[in-house]
Scaffold this active site. Structure first.
Site, PDB file in Angstrom:
ATOM      1  N   ASN A  87       9.396  -9.004-123.200  1.00 43.92           N
ATOM      2  CA  ASN A  87      10.301  -8.164-123.976  1.00 43.92           C
ATOM      3  C   ASN A  87      11.650  -8.075-123.255  1.00 43.92           C
ATOM      4  OD1 ASN A  87      10.258  -5.759-122.097  1.00 43.92           O
ATOM      5  ND2 ASN A  87       8.076  -5.812-122.674  1.00 43.92           N
ATOM      6  N   ASP A 125       2.176  -5.157-125.367  1.00 40.49           N
ATOM      7  CA  ASP A 125       1.111  -4.657-126.235  1.00 40.49           C
ATOM      8  C   ASP A 125       0.009  -5.683-126.435  1.00 40.49           C
ATOM      9  OD1 ASP A 125       2.362  -2.120-126.900  1.00 40.49           O
ATOM     10  OD2 ASP A 125       3.811  -3.285-128.064  1.00 40.49           O
TER      11      ASP A 125
END
Length: 281
Positions: A207, A276
């Site tokens: 990310n 995640d």
């Protein structure tokens, strides 16, 4: 931070040419800066330049009647909230360790009751010499703070550890020394940055977290007197002064690092952007 009075003591190393920029950086942070030079320091930086950027007269001579009349050397030592020695040569470190006071700077260092922060700068062989290592250990045991030196290209043409820290790093270290002690006795564990989950040897899922918030939290916790451990994911940020950093890459690595440090932490702040998902194998 509230404005503080900083005495910048400059010794005779080539890194002294950086001190006008250091003075400007300290003043931009809101602090009052006075300068004191060793005789050798004048070979590398002009007192007039330091006077211009600091807005204060520059002290050079222990026995100058004019300078002593304005503010004597004991007054100079008492006036400071922090004495910052940059650059701090091997010679001055040795003087400090032995308690010598044969010029203005070494006399002020012996007389002051303010915290002392040194920014060493020297050839890498001088830095690694057993005498220098013993002097450094002696000063640390007495409570002297140390920032740097960094690794890089040295003025002598060598590569290695011995380069004085950059002005921004020294300013951060100075403000850490001057910070409140609201968190003294606490052990703060902070996570920061993103994690990367490998797909194969080349690709990964990650990310865009920069880690800036977690790094800022770690720096502020240290400035307030805490012992700080920073578990850092994927980021190119420099380690905040005084903070112990543990680098990880994946979420599993971050979890394990946090568990390893968790039992001794009194405060835990989780600012990391943990992935995640993890690719199935």
């Amino acid at each position: 931070m509230d404005p503080r009075r900083i005495l910048l003591a400059i010794s005779g190393g080539i890194a002294a040419y950086k001190t006008p920029e250091l003075v400007r950086a300290l003043r931009r942070a809101g602090h009052e800066v006075r300068c004191a030079l060793t005789p050798e320091a004048e070979r590398f930086v002009a007192p007039l330049s330091l006077q211009a950027v600091s807005g204060q007269s520059v002290r050079r001579d222990l026995f100058d009647p004019g300078e002593e009349g304005e503010i004597d050397h004991i007054g100079l030592a008492d006036h400071a909230d922090l004495v910052l020695v940059a650059p701090c040569t091997a010679n001055l470190m040795a003087k400090m360790a032995q308690g010598l006071a044969d010029d203005l700077v070494s006399t002020v260092l012996l007389a002051t009751r303010a915290p002392v922060l040194i920014a060493p700068a020297m050839n890498l062989n001088m830095w690694s010499h057993p005498a220098t290592r013993e002097n450094l250990a002696c000063l640390k045991a007495r409570g002297v703070f140390v920032v740097g030196p960094e690794k890089g290209e040295l003025a002598c043409g060598w590569e290695g550890q011995g380069r004085m820290s950059d002005p921004a790093t020294i300013v951060a270290a100075a403000e850490a020394c001057l910070g409140s002690k609201a968190l003294e006795g606490e052990r703060v564990l902070v996570t920061a940055g993103g994690t990367a989950e490998p797909i194969d040897a080349v690709r990964s899922i990650t990310n865009r977290s920069s880690g800036k918030m977690g790094f800022a939290i770690a720096a502020e916790a240290y400035r307030r007197g805490a012992e700080v451990v920073l578990v850092a994911g994927v980021t190119n940020l420099e380690t905040p002064f005084g903070v112990r950093r543990i680098d990880v890459e994946s979420a599993r690595q971050m979890r394990q690092a946090v568990l390893d440090e968790f039992e001794t932490a009194t405060i835990v702040i989780k600012a990391a952007a943990v992935a995640d998902f993890r690719p199935a194998r």
